[in-house]
Structure formats: structure tokens, C-alpha cells
Design an enzyme around this catalytic site. Structure first.
Site, mmCIF file in Angstrom:
data_model
loop_
_atom_site.group_PDB
_atom_site.id
_atom_site.type_symbol
_atom_site.label_atom_id
_atom_site.label_comp_id
_atom_site.label_asym_id
_atom_site.label_seq_id
_atom_site.Cartn_x
_atom_site.Cartn_y
_atom_site.Cartn_z
ATOM 1 N N ARG A 1 53.561 43.097 35.313
ATOM 2 C CA ARG A 1 52.822 43.464 36.529
ATOM 3 C C ARG A 1 53.489 44.594 37.307
ATOM 4 O O ARG A 1 53.006 44.983 38.364
ATOM 5 C CB ARG A 1 52.610 42.244 37.433
ATOM 6 C CG ARG A 1 53.858 41.680 38.050
ATOM 7 C CD ARG A 1 53.537 40.494 38.950
ATOM 8 N NE ARG A 1 54.731 39.802 39.402
ATOM 9 C CZ ARG A 1 55.414 40.140 40.496
ATOM 10 N NH1 ARG A 1 55.042 41.161 41.227
ATOM 11 N NH2 ARG A 1 56.486 39.459 40.843
ATOM 12 N N ARG B 1 45.232 42.808 48.434
ATOM 13 C CA ARG B 1 45.598 42.558 47.037
ATOM 14 C C ARG B 1 45.387 43.813 46.194
ATOM 15 O O ARG B 1 46.191 44.107 45.295
ATOM 16 C CB ARG B 1 44.756 41.400 46.474
ATOM 17 C CG ARG B 1 45.136 40.038 47.036
ATOM 18 C CD ARG B 1 44.113 38.979 46.674
ATOM 19 N NE ARG B 1 44.015 38.767 45.240
ATOM 20 C CZ ARG B 1 43.006 38.121 44.662
ATOM 21 N NH1 ARG B 1 42.004 37.633 45.398
ATOM 22 N NH2 ARG B 1 42.997 37.948 43.347
ATOM 23 N N ARG C 1 32.246 35.178 46.466
ATOM 24 C CA ARG C 1 32.429 33.836 45.887
ATOM 25 C C ARG C 1 32.288 32.742 46.939
ATOM 26 O O ARG C 1 32.767 32.882 48.061
ATOM 27 C CB ARG C 1 33.826 33.704 45.280
ATOM 28 C CG ARG C 1 34.046 34.411 43.977
ATOM 29 C CD ARG C 1 35.474 34.162 43.532
ATOM 30 N NE ARG C 1 35.880 35.022 42.433
ATOM 31 C CZ ARG C 1 37.120 35.391 42.181
ATOM 32 N NH1 ARG C 1 38.093 34.979 42.984
ATOM 33 N NH2 ARG C 1 37.408 36.161 41.160
ATOM 34 N N LYS D 1 39.807 39.805 34.059
ATOM 35 C CA LYS D 1 40.863 39.786 33.026
ATOM 36 C C LYS D 1 40.964 38.426 32.339
ATOM 37 O O LYS D 1 41.070 38.358 31.119
ATOM 38 C CB LYS D 1 42.222 40.142 33.639
ATOM 39 C CG LYS D 1 42.383 41.584 34.047
ATOM 40 C CD LYS D 1 43.825 41.920 34.370
ATOM 41 C CE LYS D 1 44.386 41.098 35.518
ATOM 42 N NZ LYS D 1 43.644 41.263 36.776
#
Length: 216
Positions: free
Chosen positions: A88, A172, A127, A13
Site C-alpha cells: 500500500r 480516504r 451505501r 478490488k
């Protein structure tokens, strides 16, 4: 144009928001930037947010909504904006609807960036960050370092942040599904949503999004 960008963690995003905002010559308004600006400037809303954050609590909707309203009233947002990370949840979406109605504005589009859950986990859990400089970011599959565990730029140790571990990513995602995803149906009822595949190169995703906006 007034646009809301929605998508799960790892959908890209922030990257897409920056490119789209630049292409459309409108400000990119992200929740993270709102918090950082208000806290660094010591605004009343920033001070409230900091109190909650220091206590390890979630910042209440009314504080986030207040920051977003203030930002949307700035001169550079007069002709439009791209919202990233706000709203959100349904409460924030309803507050945004009310604010736009009060100010005689309306949303032009809601772009829903769609990524399969397993791909989200792969993107985030892969990552690796340099301990010396957090701007040096690698990925075990998509952009691996030349030497495993060693930063190509400075030779520092690469590590996986706790937030990037698979179990944390799945938590999450669960929060996203329960809190944020319902706003997609909220905006579908207003005939505003276009779903965009966020798979592929960054430029390909941006092109899909721009094409969808041109159709709108």
C-alpha cells in the site's frame, strides 16, 4: 501468476480479486484477511498488530510485510498469488521486490483499477447497511430498497456508516493518492502496470482484467 491489484477505495478490488483468483486458481491474499488470520490465531505478528490497533495507532509496515511474507510462503501460493491491499506504499513495494528477488520469484502483472473520483464517492456514500445484519447492503441509486430506509430482507433500519460519509471518503481518497498511488509509477518503471477501467458490470471488469493478463 503473481499479481498485484491496485485501485482507490470503491474500485471493487475485493470483488475483482476474488473472481480473478478463482479464474486463475491462485490464492487471493488481502491485507484484511492477513490481519484477521494472524490476530485470531494469536501469532506473534498478530499480537503486535493488535497492540497497535488497540492503541489507535497504524500498524507499522514491518508487521504487515512480515504477515504478507509468511502468507506467500504457504503451499497454496507456490504457483502464484493475487495481492489485494498490499503493498500500500513505496516501502512495502520495495520490501515485496526484495522478497521476490530473494526467493527467485517475480511479479507477472500489476492491475490498476481506474475509477473517476466522483464515481468512487457516489459508490461509497450511497451505501446503506441494515442495523440488524450488516451483510444486508443496499445502495440509494444502484440497488435501492423497495421502501426507503427499510431493509428488504428483514425490515431492519438502513443507515449510512460514518466511514461511508462523503467527507470521510474524500479523506480516504487523499490518503490513497499520497501513499498508495506512487506504487503505480514504481511498477510502471518495471513495465508491469496495465490500467483497467473499473466502470460497468462486475463481469465486464473481470473480462477486461483477464484479457489484459492474457496479453501479458
Amino acid at each position: 501468476m503473481r499479481i498485484v491489484l491496485v485501485g482507490p477505495p470503491g474500485a471493487g478490488k475485493g470483488t475483482q480479486a476474488s473472481f480473478l483468483a478463482e479464474n486463475l486458481s491462485i490464492p487471493h491474499i488481502s491485507t484484511g484477511d492477513l490481519f484477521r488470520a494472524n490476530i485470531s490465531q494469536g501469532t506473534p505478528l498478530g499480537q503486535k498488530a493488535q497492540e497497535y490497533m488497540r492503541a489507535g495507532q497504524l500498524v507499522p509496515d514491518e508487521v504487515t510485510i512480515g504477515m504478507a511474507k509468511d502468507r506467500m510462503q504457504e503451499p497454496d501460493a507456490a504457483s502464484g498469488f493475487l495481492l489485494d491491499g498490499f503493498p500500500r506504499n513505496i516501502a512495502q513495494a520495495e520490501a515485496l521486490d526484495a522478497y521476490l528477488a530473494e526467493t527467485g520469484q517475480k511479479l507477472d502483472a500489476v492491475l490498476d483499477l481506474e475509477v473517476p473520483e466522483d464515481e468512487v464517492v457516489k459508490r461509497i456514500a450511497g451505501r446503506r447497511i441494515c442495523r440488524n445484519d450488516s451483510s444486508h447492503v443496499f445502495h440509494v441509486e444502484y440497488s435501492p430498497p423497495k421502501q426507503d430506509g427499510v431493509c428488504d430482507v428483514c425490515g431492519g433500519e438502513l443507515y449510512q456508516r460514518d466511514d461511508d460519509r462523503e467527507e470521510t471518503v474524500r479523506k480516504r481518497l487523499a490518503v490513497y493518492h499520497s501513499e498508495t498511488e506512487p506504487i503505480i509509477d514504481h511498477y510502471k518503471a518495471q513495465d508491469l502496470v496495465t490500467t483497467i477501467s473499473a466502470l460497468g458490470e462486475v463481469g465486464e471488469v473481470t473480462a477486461r482484467a483477464m484479457q489484459a493478463l492474457r496479453r501479458d
